[in-house]
Design a protein around this motif. Structure first.
Motif: not given
Lengths: 455, 449
Positions: A383-399
């Motif tokens: 998924n193109p958006a997932f491929d661009e994810r950074t640690l900050r994006d992941i942590r946002w989702g994890a929150r």
């Protein structure tokens, strides 16, 4: 060519996807006169993302990405491109037509969640008029108007896995809403054959004869593909049509350029990049463009595009007409990394999924937590958006994931109305354990999460 | 000394950081994230947006991609063509249509599919007719771009069947007899085989294909006529030029046998998408006897040489791990005993190796003699959800007498196949096999195991 081969080829041509969604063909919002400005707003052109084309594109894209110089430079320099719509505190800039802060950002009760996507009442009592049948895709379904003229898409389970797809669809609906996303109002309904009548103008698309009037015999054929309850009734998901005008799918990259409010390339949106973490939790591995929908809505006195996630029959343990394969979530449809590793080791090193245990609960399908890898989770297609994810994006989702208390999870799971009490308990436990793994991996052991407040 | 990775990162970072600050992306002041939040319902307010659009690539990224885009233009074109095709397939509802048409086969009784005419036969198709009003009858016609064709009619009821077959093979290869034959002596011949046979088949319980284990016993008898013709391959000399002495007596001469035989097979293999565990064993004895005048298809032009052919085959496999890694060993032995007399024994009746008949790295028919023996060791392992790799090694030889076989004389061939699979069946493969004479690329759509 044998039927098995053809079926296999057809399946492979479709890249093994779950069924194409029943398009919520909503009419233009009926509420008139909410302002001349709203009426004058230009409506973006509807579009239709080809499932096959998208599948091909996403399968080939990792190869081109591997050869992409800017991506390589960013990786080597440790300078990933961060999401473009975040503020100084690294949160999504609001307002947003994609996402609304809920769990993880605000107090959301189970009642809030159950009221969130819509009334949650399903079709009104009385006869259902079947208006159109779903003939494409592998799962059975049709569209109805209830006694009050409200339109719903009706989707079933297959006889082999009763309650599987319908259960997953409804549970995921509530979880995604609580996570902040726009979703349709999906509820479990039960009906009998005699509750159905065919609308006079009802038609279906026959592959050989074209659009032809629907007959009772045809309806029986559709129902023959559906799972039945022990008392002979049918269990289904009733998906209320979204209000507004459907504009087709949104893509996880690029912009809808005829939408003046869509100014950020989607792969650089925090809500879409961070969705990866939530998808990994809910095990939504069929998160391609085809399971999204843009609606042109008239709301709050203005017309605009609202972005929806739809069709959750590839979530939790379900994969449309089947359960998830044991390896789902661990590799893409065509995973070059996995292939290279297998080639190098002659396949002698076991895959992580090979030690996973199937719960053997037909209504749950295959989802587990023991072998779940919160770092390595992968959807069916890149998924193109997932491929661009950074640690900050992941942590946002994890929150967001961290904010789901057991009470909320159990309330969502209860909406699936599983007949086997073990199914509900199992799914709640797996979701809690997957949540905790995500929290531990991405937020660390000291994170203030619901995980630590659950009993 | 090469700079460290950290140094490279720092340098790149220094270059990229200023460039990567896209105008607009972070230009607006940072409000509190939840400011103006209307509640839990979806917002109706105009969304936050930067002053100008944020593209997928920053200018420096777009500039860096230009050379790559130019170099990859042919691939881009190929990709665009593929995408256009896929869009057409989807928008025209093609697959459901084909599926619906195939579903009609059962009612109409007509089936069209790829032909199975063997190696080097070009692209072929087969039409089969099995009328609904007379299920006992099956008729099929196959043809290929290389000029091969085959017609068969079969009438069956319960355990008995009668069939007729005519098979025209215009470009078969012959290199001479024995392992000592040279690749350079390649020639082509054509053969026309006509046969009729009465068959009896015993499968316990009228076994459907899914029954396990599968036991089958068959017996058959009937006349067969063979005629050898000049080769029709424009790129290969005809057998009449390369082997004039061999072909002189045989060419254009009808040779007729009365053939009868028995075959017994037991198959315990199971598993999917490829078979994973079990074994199969089969034995066949087939006598090519003097023709019976009253049952002959034609009156033979020359006296035939009676012979008996024995074929023994066995294969076993075991698997390990959940996505099965499978090891298989297969053996096949053909032993022909020529009867007394001075009649003709034609080239098409020789045992053959090369291509799919064993030693796949060699040309089909590369080695021919009365007897043959070939073994194959295979290791299959997954490369992913829908792809697996078949690696195999073969050793074999052809002999005028099987007892002359020696390990030192065996020819070797090696190969790999990339196989596309669904979760339950194999769909096709593309592979390469090689030997000391070269390499052969092969592929198949369906019909793999």
């Amino acid at each position: 060519m044998t039927p098995a081969l053809l079926a296999g080829l057809a399946g492979f041509a479709a890249l093994g996807f779950a069924a194409a969604p029943v398009a919520p063909e909503a009419a233009v919002d009926p509420k008139p006169g909410e302002g001349a400005e709203a009426q004058a707003a230009p409506v973006p052109r509807p579009r239709d993302v080809s499932y096959y084309r998208d599948g091909f594109e996403q399968t080939v894209r990792p190869l081109t990405r591997a050869c992409d110089l800017p991506t390589l430079i960013r990786r080597l320099s440790g300078n990933p491109r961060e999401a473009a719509n975040v503020d100084a505190s690294d949160q999504v800039r609001l307002p947003s037509t994609w996402w609304q802060p809920r769990v993880g950002f605000r107090v959301v009760t189970a009642d809030d969640m159950l009221r969130g996507p819509g009334p949650g009442t399903g079709p009104a009592p009385g006869k259902w008029r079947v208006a159109k049948a779903k003939t494409r895709g592998v799962s059975a379904g049709f569209q109805i108007k209830d006694a009050q003229g409200t339109r719903f898409a009706i989707k079933f389970d297959v006889p082999k896995y009763p309650e599987l797809t319908t259960g997953a669809e409804v549970v995921a609906t509530y979880l995604y809403w609580a996570a902040g996303y726009n979703v349709p109002d999906n509820v479990i309904v039960t009906f009998r054959r005699e509750d159905l009548e065919i609308a006079p103008d009802a038609k279906y698309d026959d592959p050989l004869k074209g659009n032809i009037p629907m007959s009772e015999e045809f309806l029986d054929k559709v129902l023959a593909k559906a799972a039945r309850n022990p008392d002979g009734s049918y269990r289904a998901v009733a998906s209320r049509f979204l209000r507004g005008k459907p504009l087709g799918e949104f893509e996880y990259s690029g912009r809808r350029k005829d939408d003046p409010e869509d100014l950020i390339a989607h792969q650089h949106r925090r809500e879409l990049r961070g969705l990866w973490t939530i998808n990994s939790w809910i095990h939504h591995d069929d998160c391609s463009a085809r399971n999204t929908l843009d609606m042109w809505v008239l709301d709050g006195g203005r017309s605009f595009v609202r972005h929806y996630l739809i069709d959750f029959n590839g979530t939790l343990g379900a994969a449309s007409i089947d359960k998830h394969s044991d390896r789902s979530g661990t590799e893409y449809l065509l995973d070059y990394g996995v292939a290279a590793r297998s080639l190098a080791t002659l396949g002698l090193v076991p895959y992580r999924w090979e030690a996973a245990v199937d719960p053997e609960l037909p209504s749950i399908g295959f989802i587990e937590s023991r072998r779940f890898d919160p770092k390595g989770w992968r959807p069916f297609l890149p998924n193109p958006a997932f491929d661009e994810r950074t640690l900050r994006d992941i942590r946002w989702g994890a929150r967001i994931v961290a904010g789901f208390k057991e009470e909320l999870i159990r309330a969502a799971v209860k909406q699936a109305r599983y007949s086997d009490p073990r199914a509900e308990d199992y799914l709640v436990r797996v979701l809690l354990e997957r949540r905790d793994k995500i929290v531990h991996r991405w937020l660390g052991a000291t994170a203030p999460t619901a995980a630590r407040t659950d009993p | 000394m090469l700079p460290s990775r950290q140094t490279i990162r720092a340098a790149l970072f220094a270059v990229i950081l200023p460039a990567s600050l896209a105008p607009g992306a972070a230009a607006a002041p940072a409000p509190d994230s939840l400011a103006g939040d209307p509640g839990l319902g979806p917002s109706t307010a105009a969304p936050w947006n930067p002053p100008s659009p944020v593209p997928g690539s920053e200018p420096w990224e777009a500039a860096l991609r230009v050379p790559g885009k130019i170099v990859s233009l042919p691939f881009e074109a190929l990709g665009a063509a593929t995408e256009a095709t896929l869009e057409y397939v989807e928008s025209s509802n093609l697959l459901p249509r084909v599926e619906a048409l195939l579903a009609l086969r059962a009612t109409v009784g007509l089936d069209v599919r790829p032909a199975g005419l063997g190696d080097r036969t070009g692209f072929g198709g087969e039409a089969q007719y099995n009328p609904r009003w007379f299920r006992a009858l099956v008729a099929d016609v196959s043809g290929s771009t290389a000029g091969y064709n085959r017609e068969r009619v079969r009438l069956s009821r319960s355990f008995a069947s009668v069939e007729y077959e005519s098979d025209w093979r215009p470009r078969e290869l012959f290199f001479g007899e024995g392992l000592g034959s040279s690749k350079r002596s390649v020639s082509a011949y054509a053969s026309q085989v006509e046969l009729a046979r009465l068959g009896l088949e015993y499968t316990p319980g009228g076994a459907p294909a899914s029954r396990w284990p599968r036991l089958q016993a068959r017996a058959w008898a009937g006349p067969r006529d063979v005629v050898l013709r000049r080769g029709r391959d424009p790129r290969k000399p005809s057998i009449t030029e390369s082997f004039p002495s061999t072909s002189a007596a045989e060419l254009d001469t009808h040779v007729e046998h009365f053939v009868y035989g028995v075959r017994a097979a037991l198959d315990t293999r199971r598993g999917s998408p490829h078979w994973t565990n079990g074994w199969r064993i089969s034995g066949q004895a087939e006598r090519y006897d003097k023709s019976l005048d009253w049952l002959a298809l034609r009156s033979g032009d020359a006296p035939e040489r009676p012979f008996t052919r024995y074929v023994a085959e066995g294969e076993a496999g075991i698997s390990f791990l959940r996505d099965p890694r499978t090891v298989r060993l297969a053996l096949r032995v053909v032993d022909s005993e020529l009867g007394a007399g001075s009649g003709l024994f034609l080239v098409p009746d020789l045992a053959r190796l090369g291509g799919r008949e064993g030693l796949s790295g060699f040309e089909p028919g590369r080695f021919q003699a009365l007897d043959s023996a070939v073994g194959k060791l295979t290791y299959l392992f997954p490369l992913g959800r829908y792809v697996e790799l078949d690696t195999h090694a073969e050793a074999g030889g052809v002999y005028s007498r099987l007892r002359d076989a020696r390990v030192s004389s065996l020819k070797n061939s090696y190969g790999v196949q990339l196989r596309i699979r669904s979760l339950t069946t194999l769909l096709g493969f593309v592979g390469v096999d090689w030997c000391d004479e070269g390499a052969r690329v092969n592929f198949s759509l369906g019909g793999i195991e």
